[in-house]
Scaffold this active site. Sequence first.
Site, short mmCIF file in Angstrom:
data_model
loop_
_atom_site.label_atom_id
_atom_site.label_comp_id
_atom_site.label_asym_id
_atom_site.label_seq_id
_atom_site.Cartn_x
_atom_site.Cartn_y
_atom_site.Cartn_z
N ASP A 120 -15.57 -3.78 -1.57
CA ASP A 120 -15.22 -3.58 -0.01
C ASP A 120 -16.49 -3.38 0.70
O ASP A 120 -17.13 -2.20 0.48
CB ASP A 120 -14.25 -2.26 -0.05
CG ASP A 120 -13.26 -2.40 -1.19
OD1 ASP A 120 -12.55 -3.53 -1.22
OD2 ASP A 120 -12.97 -1.57 -1.92
N ASP A 171 1.05 -1.16 0.00
CA ASP A 171 -0.08 0.07 -0.12
C ASP A 171 0.85 1.22 -0.06
O ASP A 171 1.74 1.40 0.91
CB ASP A 171 -0.86 0.06 1.21
CG ASP A 171 -2.05 -0.93 1.20
OD1 ASP A 171 -2.34 -1.58 0.15
OD2 ASP A 171 -2.58 -1.21 2.19
#
Length: 236
Positions: free
Chosen positions: A133, A12
């Site tokens: 998500d 990330d």
Amino acid sequence: MPLPPQIIPCVDIQGGRAVRLYEGDPDRETVYFESPLLAARHWADLGAPLVHVVDLDAATGRGENRQIIAEIAGSLEVPLEVGGGVRDLKSVQTLLSLGVSRVVIGTAAVRRPELVAELLALHGPERIVVSVDARWPDVAVAGWAEASGVRVAEMTARLGEAGLETLIFTDVTRDGTLRGLDRILMGRVRQLWTNTLIVGGGVANLQDADLLGELGIEGAIVGRAIYEGTLTYPLP
């Protein structure tokens, strides 16, 4: 006997560094590598078959890290999968032109359902992945900061009809927390999605990896657990 799940290391990127966020909150980060390129190389050198990169700055509208992504794509000998802030055809094409193997669509797939079919027609199901998500039973968008008003079951049905092959599902309440997977939720998602299913977060240890195998879930994108060693990588 079920096949072991594929464990996909995650890098990330926020502020030019390799980090992990707690429950997706950009203000609760832990920096693991100053260089995302070194992080990606680290996992590739350990045998990762695929490296998953998320441009957190692009996802939250704080900027973008395409130059870093280009460097990673040009450096690795394994495929690179990238998501975060991918909102339209142009952004997908840009990432593919940088050498990215697969592009992950999240918010845009919820807000513009027709985009998924367009992308699949242009690039094929092997290069387009959708990430759902969720704060169950609802899909979260905009870097997980907003509720979409769309239910997970509705979203998965829509994506199946569009011809999507690979789905990433993330329980955002557990991502980056090392709390482990919710067994009941994982079973529900497996029932909803019968094509290739990748869990996008929440894996904390070998027991979680075993659960994925037990449920027939093909893989998991893992970050904090392998960075902090609660899950040995590669799997023993």
